[in-house]
Design a protein around this motif. Structure first.
Motif, short mmCIF file in Angstrom:
data_model
loop_
_atom_site.label_atom_id
_atom_site.label_comp_id
_atom_site.label_asym_id
_atom_site.label_seq_id
_atom_site.Cartn_x
_atom_site.Cartn_y
_atom_site.Cartn_z
N ILE A 1 -18.42 -20.27 39.65
CA ILE A 1 -18.97 -21.35 40.37
C ILE A 1 -18.72 -21.40 41.97
O ILE A 1 -19.62 -22.08 42.54
N GLY A 2 -18.13 -20.22 42.20
CA GLY A 2 -18.10 -20.09 43.64
C GLY A 2 -17.85 -21.16 44.88
O GLY A 2 -16.80 -21.88 44.53
N SER A 3 -18.83 -21.54 45.69
CA SER A 3 -18.86 -22.47 46.47
C SER A 3 -18.82 -23.73 46.20
O SER A 3 -18.66 -24.75 46.79
N SER A 4 -19.27 -23.94 44.71
CA SER A 4 -19.23 -25.35 44.17
C SER A 4 -17.94 -25.84 43.78
O SER A 4 -17.83 -26.85 43.36
N LEU A 5 -16.94 -25.03 43.60
CA LEU A 5 -15.41 -25.32 43.21
C LEU A 5 -15.18 -26.42 43.99
O LEU A 5 -14.48 -27.48 43.28
N PRO A 6 -15.23 -26.78 45.28
CA PRO A 6 -14.57 -28.09 45.82
C PRO A 6 -15.30 -29.04 45.36
O PRO A 6 -14.51 -30.36 45.48
N THR A 7 -16.72 -29.37 44.90
CA THR A 7 -17.08 -30.44 44.73
C THR A 7 -17.37 -30.68 42.97
O THR A 7 -18.00 -31.62 42.82
N SER A 8 -16.86 -29.66 42.35
CA SER A 8 -16.91 -29.82 40.99
C SER A 8 -15.77 -30.65 40.50
O SER A 8 -14.60 -30.72 40.72
N THR A 9 -15.91 -31.47 39.40
CA THR A 9 -14.98 -32.36 38.55
C THR A 9 -14.53 -31.24 37.45
O THR A 9 -15.42 -30.89 36.66
N ILE A 10 -13.32 -31.17 37.28
CA ILE A 10 -12.77 -30.11 36.11
C ILE A 10 -11.70 -31.13 35.56
O ILE A 10 -11.06 -31.91 36.06
N LEU A 11 -11.64 -30.69 34.43
CA LEU A 11 -10.68 -31.14 33.39
C LEU A 11 -10.09 -30.00 32.95
O LEU A 11 -10.53 -29.16 32.07
N ASP A 12 -8.73 -30.21 32.93
CA ASP A 12 -7.65 -29.21 32.31
C ASP A 12 -7.07 -29.74 31.08
O ASP A 12 -6.24 -30.69 31.15
N ALA A 13 -7.50 -29.30 29.92
CA ALA A 13 -7.43 -29.73 28.76
C ALA A 13 -6.16 -29.00 28.14
O ALA A 13 -6.10 -27.68 27.99
N GLY A 14 -5.12 -29.81 27.91
CA GLY A 14 -3.72 -29.07 27.71
C GLY A 14 -3.14 -28.45 28.82
O GLY A 14 -2.80 -27.46 28.79
N CYS A 15 -2.97 -29.44 29.95
CA CYS A 15 -2.74 -28.68 31.15
C CYS A 15 -1.22 -28.59 31.39
O CYS A 15 -0.88 -27.58 31.96
N GLY A 16 -0.29 -28.88 30.42
CA GLY A 16 1.15 -28.52 30.62
C GLY A 16 1.57 -28.95 31.69
O GLY A 16 1.74 -29.81 32.32
N THR A 17 2.36 -27.72 32.22
CA THR A 17 3.14 -28.14 33.71
C THR A 17 2.04 -28.21 35.00
O THR A 17 2.48 -27.96 35.97
N GLY A 18 0.89 -27.73 34.62
CA GLY A 18 -0.19 -27.71 35.65
C GLY A 18 -0.22 -26.32 36.41
O GLY A 18 -0.74 -25.97 37.60
N LEU A 19 0.00 -25.21 35.64
CA LEU A 19 -0.11 -23.88 36.10
C LEU A 19 -1.67 -23.72 36.39
O LEU A 19 -2.15 -23.00 37.73
N VAL A 20 -2.56 -24.10 35.52
CA VAL A 20 -4.02 -23.57 35.87
C VAL A 20 -4.60 -24.60 37.09
O VAL A 20 -5.22 -24.17 37.86
N GLY A 21 -4.12 -26.08 37.06
CA GLY A 21 -4.62 -26.64 37.98
C GLY A 21 -4.03 -26.31 39.41
O GLY A 21 -4.80 -26.55 40.54
N ALA A 22 -2.69 -26.00 39.47
CA ALA A 22 -2.44 -25.56 40.86
C ALA A 22 -3.16 -24.30 41.47
O ALA A 22 -3.62 -24.31 42.56
N LEU A 23 -3.44 -23.24 40.59
CA LEU A 23 -4.20 -22.29 40.94
C LEU A 23 -5.78 -22.58 41.37
O LEU A 23 -6.01 -22.07 42.55
N LEU A 24 -6.27 -23.43 40.51
CA LEU A 24 -7.70 -23.97 41.00
C LEU A 24 -7.61 -24.81 42.49
O LEU A 24 -8.51 -24.62 43.16
N ALA A 25 -6.32 -25.69 42.55
CA ALA A 25 -6.39 -26.18 43.90
C ALA A 25 -6.21 -25.40 44.78
O ALA A 25 -6.80 -25.51 45.96
N GLY A 26 -5.35 -24.19 44.63
CA GLY A 26 -5.25 -23.38 45.66
C GLY A 26 -6.51 -22.36 46.17
O GLY A 26 -6.66 -22.04 47.14
N ARG A 27 -7.52 -22.62 45.17
CA ARG A 27 -8.80 -21.58 45.35
C ARG A 27 -9.89 -22.96 45.88
O ARG A 27 -10.87 -22.34 46.01
N GLY A 28 -9.22 -24.11 45.92
CA GLY A 28 -10.29 -25.19 46.94
C GLY A 28 -10.81 -26.24 45.68
O GLY A 28 -11.48 -27.07 46.24
N ALA A 29 -10.33 -26.23 44.53
CA ALA A 29 -10.91 -27.48 43.89
C ALA A 29 -10.16 -28.81 44.20
O ALA A 29 -8.98 -28.67 44.75
N LYS A 30 -10.84 -29.69 44.26
CA LYS A 30 -10.63 -31.20 44.90
C LYS A 30 -10.41 -32.22 43.76
O LYS A 30 -9.75 -33.11 43.92
#
Length: 225
Positions: A70-99
């Motif tokens: 999704i490239g440049s669309s990452l900051p404007t995309s709505t994301i659901l982390d299903a089974g997010c656990g401690t937030g490993l994936v969410g933290a990585l995506l936020a670090g790549r620009g997800a808002k």
């Protein structure tokens, strides 16, 4: 890795390699919702420090897949982390620009740790073995890492992901290799593809927890218009 309960489709699968971590061994042997929740609540504060020893690759590979597609669309995309656990994936995506990242998980203890990452807009308790409460076409991206594994959530949730993601939206999930076929996940992905509900962009075998000798499928799908 949590937000899980036992899937009866998986009870006849062969034994996995011996796990050195007692929490991982218990995770593959849980037989009830309450025992699964209790396990992950107990494990929550140690989870992030335990996994590097296993060379757990899945969160990084899933986040990389999403960012590359999704490239440049990452900051404007709505994301659901299903089974997010401690937030490993969410933290990585936020670090790549997800808002805008929401997370759901079975374990309140895991959600408490995920909350501290600051990566999530909203976090809620959820049993992914049951129909999801999210409305149709709610998210641009759904990611599910570490949850489609032995004695956890079954393949039925993939149909729920298709319902909840927007038309043209992206779904990225890992499925433990040992149960990809025997647990019914391959059959469900094939059913969704053949029914014209998804395009399968890739389905690669990845090193999942390298030191345990475990692989997984990294499945990337796009919901058809």
């Amino acid at each position: 890795m949590s937000s899980t309960t036992t899937s009866t489709a998986q009870t006849s699968t062969p034994s996995l390699p011996t796990e050195q971590n007692p929490y991982l061994a218990r995770a593959y042997a849980t037989t009830s919702l309450s025992s699964t929740r209790a396990l992950y609540d107990e494990w929550a504060t140690k989870y992030d420090s335990d996994l590097p020893a296993t060379e757990y690759q899945a969160p990084t590979l899933a986040a990389d897949a999403i960012a590359s597609i999704i490239g440049s669309s990452l900051p404007t995309s709505t994301i659901l982390d299903a089974g997010c656990g401690t937030g490993l994936v969410g933290a990585l995506l936020a670090g790549r620009g997800a808002k805008t990242i929401d997370g759901v998980d079975l374990s309140p203890g895991m959600l408490d740790v995920a909350r501290k990452t600051g990566a999530y807009t909203e976090l809620n308790e959820c049993d992914l073995s049951q129909p999801m409460t999210q409305s149709d076409e709610s998210y641009d991206v759904i990611v599910c890492v570490g949850t489609l594994t032995r004695a956890h959530v079954g393949p039925e949730v993939l149909s729920e992901f298709v319902r909840v993601v927007k038309k043209g939206g992206l779904m990225v999930a890992t499925v433990l290799g040992d149960i990809w076929v025997s647990g019914g996940y391959k059959a469900r992905v094939d059913e969704l593809r053949e029914g014209g509900r998804v395009d399968v962009l890739s389905c690669e075998t990845i090193g999942y927890r390298v030191k345990a000798g475990l692989g997984a499928k990294l499945v990337v799908m796009r919901r058809c218009e």
